[in-house]
Design a protein around this motif. Structure first.
Motif, PDB file in Angstrom:
ATOM      1  N   GLY A 139      19.865  -0.534  10.806  1.00  0.00           N
ATOM      2  CA  GLY A 139      19.507   0.835  11.180  1.00  0.00           C
ATOM      3  C   GLY A 139      18.349   0.869  12.158  1.00  0.00           C
ATOM      4  O   GLY A 139      17.589  -0.087  12.283  1.00  0.00           O
ATOM      5  N   ASN A 140      18.210   2.012  12.807  1.00  0.00           N
ATOM      6  CA  ASN A 140      17.157   2.159  13.815  1.00  0.00           C
ATOM      7  C   ASN A 140      16.369   3.444  13.568  1.00  0.00           C
ATOM      8  O   ASN A 140      15.924   4.097  14.500  1.00  0.00           O
ATOM      9  N   ARG A 141      16.206   3.779  12.273  1.00  0.00           N
ATOM     10  CA  ARG A 141      15.480   4.992  11.917  1.00  0.00           C
ATOM     11  C   ARG A 141      14.057   4.630  11.504  1.00  0.00           C
ATOM     12  O   ARG A 141      13.847   3.670  10.765  1.00  0.00           O
ATOM     13  N   ALA A 142      13.088   5.380  11.984  1.00  0.00           N
ATOM     14  CA  ALA A 142      11.692   5.121  11.631  1.00  0.00           C
ATOM     15  C   ALA A 142      11.475   5.421  10.157  1.00  0.00           C
ATOM     16  O   ALA A 142      11.902   6.461   9.646  1.00  0.00           O
ATOM     17  N   SER A 143      10.834   4.497   9.463  1.00  0.00           N
ATOM     18  CA  SER A 143      10.560   4.659   8.034  1.00  0.00           C
ATOM     19  C   SER A 143       9.203   5.322   7.836  1.00  0.00           C
ATOM     20  O   SER A 143       8.179   4.809   8.286  1.00  0.00           O
ATOM     21  N   ARG A 144       9.208   6.467   7.143  1.00  0.00           N
ATOM     22  CA  ARG A 144       7.958   7.160   6.824  1.00  0.00           C
ATOM     23  C   ARG A 144       7.400   6.708   5.478  1.00  0.00           C
ATOM     24  O   ARG A 144       6.264   7.037   5.141  1.00  0.00           O
ATOM     25  N   ASP A 145       8.213   5.975   4.714  1.00  0.00           N
ATOM     26  CA  ASP A 145       7.797   5.573   3.370  1.00  0.00           C
ATOM     27  C   ASP A 145       7.271   4.147   3.309  1.00  0.00           C
ATOM     28  O   ASP A 145       6.626   3.773   2.331  1.00  0.00           O
ATOM     29  N   ALA A 146       7.550   3.336   4.313  1.00  0.00           N
ATOM     30  CA  ALA A 146       7.177   1.917   4.254  1.00  0.00           C
ATOM     31  C   ALA A 146       5.672   1.742   4.431  1.00  0.00           C
ATOM     32  O   ALA A 146       5.026   2.422   5.228  1.00  0.00           O
ATOM     33  N   ILE A 147       5.131   0.808   3.667  1.00  0.00           N
ATOM     34  CA  ILE A 147       3.744   0.389   3.824  1.00  0.00           C
ATOM     35  C   ILE A 147       3.739  -1.126   4.014  1.00  0.00           C
ATOM     36  O   ILE A 147       4.749  -1.792   3.763  1.00  0.00           O
ATOM     37  N   MET A 148       2.621  -1.653   4.468  1.00  0.00           N
ATOM     38  CA  MET A 148       2.500  -3.103   4.641  1.00  0.00           C
ATOM     39  C   MET A 148       1.512  -3.641   3.625  1.00  0.00           C
ATOM     40  O   MET A 148       0.381  -3.154   3.523  1.00  0.00           O
ATOM     41  N   MET A 149       1.927  -4.661   2.885  1.00  0.00           N
ATOM     42  CA  MET A 149       1.036  -5.393   1.996  1.00  0.00           C
ATOM     43  C   MET A 149       0.538  -6.615   2.770  1.00  0.00           C
ATOM     44  O   MET A 149       1.284  -7.569   3.008  1.00  0.00           O
ATOM     45  N   ALA A 150      -0.710  -6.559   3.226  1.00  0.00           N
ATOM     46  CA  ALA A 150      -1.279  -7.629   4.050  1.00  0.00           C
ATOM     47  C   ALA A 150      -1.808  -8.745   3.165  1.00  0.00           C
ATOM     48  O   ALA A 150      -2.562  -8.488   2.221  1.00  0.00           O
ATOM     49  N   PHE A 151      -1.411  -9.994   3.462  1.00  0.00           N
ATOM     50  CA  PHE A 151      -1.868 -11.107   2.629  1.00  0.00           C
ATOM     51  C   PHE A 151      -2.511 -12.250   3.415  1.00  0.00           C
ATOM     52  O   PHE A 151      -2.954 -13.228   2.819  1.00  0.00           O
ATOM     53  N   ASP A 152      -2.577 -12.150   4.745  1.00  0.00           N
ATOM     54  CA  ASP A 152      -3.283 -13.195   5.500  1.00  0.00           C
ATOM     55  C   ASP A 152      -3.718 -12.651   6.844  1.00  0.00           C
ATOM     56  O   ASP A 152      -3.194 -11.646   7.332  1.00  0.00           O
ATOM     57  N   LEU A 153      -4.707 -13.340   7.422  1.00  0.00           N
ATOM     58  CA  LEU A 153      -5.267 -12.979   8.720  1.00  0.00           C
ATOM     59  C   LEU A 153      -5.191 -14.219   9.601  1.00  0.00           C
ATOM     60  O   LEU A 153      -5.707 -15.280   9.250  1.00  0.00           O
TER      61      LEU A 153
END
Length: 349
Positions: A139-153
């Motif tokens: 799909g190519n629909r923008a997700s308004r519900d997704a978040i990012m769980m950041a685990f490294d830099l």
């Protein structure tokens, strides 16, 4: 003795009618150390977790929840923000909330490694909800519900920090993304617990599993074993190499024929006939019928009513283990991986 006459005081800026000139610039002393900046990599080959059956032991291991979603890398640059998949595809337009939050991070340049997820009502990652929020597989629909769980830099304020040990990279990450936040980029927190205890709790809560990371390790591309994943229920990607027809099943699909990789070849590992619904079966049938070939990618033995396809579709299969002859046990279809996610086909040792 007569003293010489005192010179009249000079104006603070010299002669007021003379043009102002700065002093000549001094050349840098070559012996003086200076802080160099590292070029930001356009793309990073990611560190991947090696699948293990039990958590490792030792004080050097840190533990986190295993997030079930899409692996993402966020590049924050002076020119803007880019969000790349593991395969290097630009998905910035699909995650506007994550991109907006990245722009607000208190640093001029950075590369964050993490996982895009959609959480259910209990705060657990739900891969099906994530795919649905994006408009389905491909799909190519923008997700308004997704978040990012950041685990490294990986990159921080002009410096490539992949050679720095994990504990130091995490310290910098926690300055950028504080624990307990509710924004679109959140910290995947380390959990102070024994690995076996944490795995048991994760399984009881219905999570996919846990990840163990060596605190002293640099950020190394590939599966070096310094990151390890331990799953509650085994789930991996397998190539679809065909299907058996059935007039009594959704989409006319009786069972999917599956293969893993061994070296440069495909090896047949069994079939799966559960986990479909009417919609997913219809989608599968439409995709597979565009890939039909006469000869299977792996030896499947004698199959009645079998249709073989090119091994381009990767199915996420949940399973309970392996038989003595190398076939999957208690398997169930979970969904198709998106090609841009670059989720690898299971590698047999």
């Amino acid at each position: 003795m007569t003293k010489p006459p005192r010179r009249p005081p000079q104006p603070l800026l010299g002669h007021t009618d003379a043009p102002l000139r700065s002093k000549p610039r001094r050349r840098r002393d070559p012996s003086q150390p200076q802080l160099t900046l590292d070029p930001m990599p356009a793309r990073v080959d990611l560190c991947l977790a090696l699948l293990k059956s039990r958590p490792p032991k030792g004080a050097q291991w840190a533990f986190e929840v295993k997030w079930d979603g899409y692996r993402l890398v966020v590049h924050k640059e002076p020119s803007g923000v880019r969000i790349l998949t593991r395969g290097g595809h630009d998905w910035t337009h699909l995650f506007p909330a994550i991109a907006a939050e990245a722009r607000r991070l208190p640093v001029s340049t950075a590369i964050l490694d993490g996982e895009a997820v959609v959480l259910d009502e209990q705060g657990r990652p739900d891969f099906g909800k994530l795919q649905k929020s994006l408009g389905g597989r491909g799909g190519n629909r923008a997700s308004r519900d997704a978040i990012m769980m950041a685990f490294d830099l990986i990159y921080f304020d002009g410096h490539d920090i992949r050679s720095t040990e994990l504990s130091s990279r995490r310290h910098l990450l926690e300055e950028l993304v504080p624990a307990g936040g509710e924004e679109a980029i959140r910290l995947s927190e380390e959990i102070e617990a024994d690995g076996d205890t944490l795995l048991r709790i994760a399984c009881e809560l219905g999570l996919e599993g846990i990840v163990a990371k060596d605190r002293n390790s640099p950020y190394r591309s590939g599966r070096s074993g310094e990151w390890q994943k331990i799953k509650c229920v085994q789930s991996d990607g397998f190539a679809i190499i065909g299907y058996e027809k059935s007039t009594a099943s959704f989409g006319g699909i009786g069972r999917l024929l599956l293969a893993a990789r061994k070296g440069g070849e495909f090896v047949y590992v069994g079939e799966v006939g559960t986990g479909f619904n009417e919609r997913s079966a219809a989608e599968l049938r439409e995709l597979m019928d565009k890939l039909i070939v006469r000869k299977p990618a792996a030896d499947t033995g004698r199959k009645r009513n079998a249709v073989f396809v090119r091994p381009e579709l990767v199915a996420e299969i949940q399973y309970g283990g392996w038989t003595h002859d190398g076939k999957l046990r208690h398997q169930s279809y979970k969904g198709l991986r998106d090609p841009a996610d670059n989720e690898g086909v299971y590698e047999l040792e």
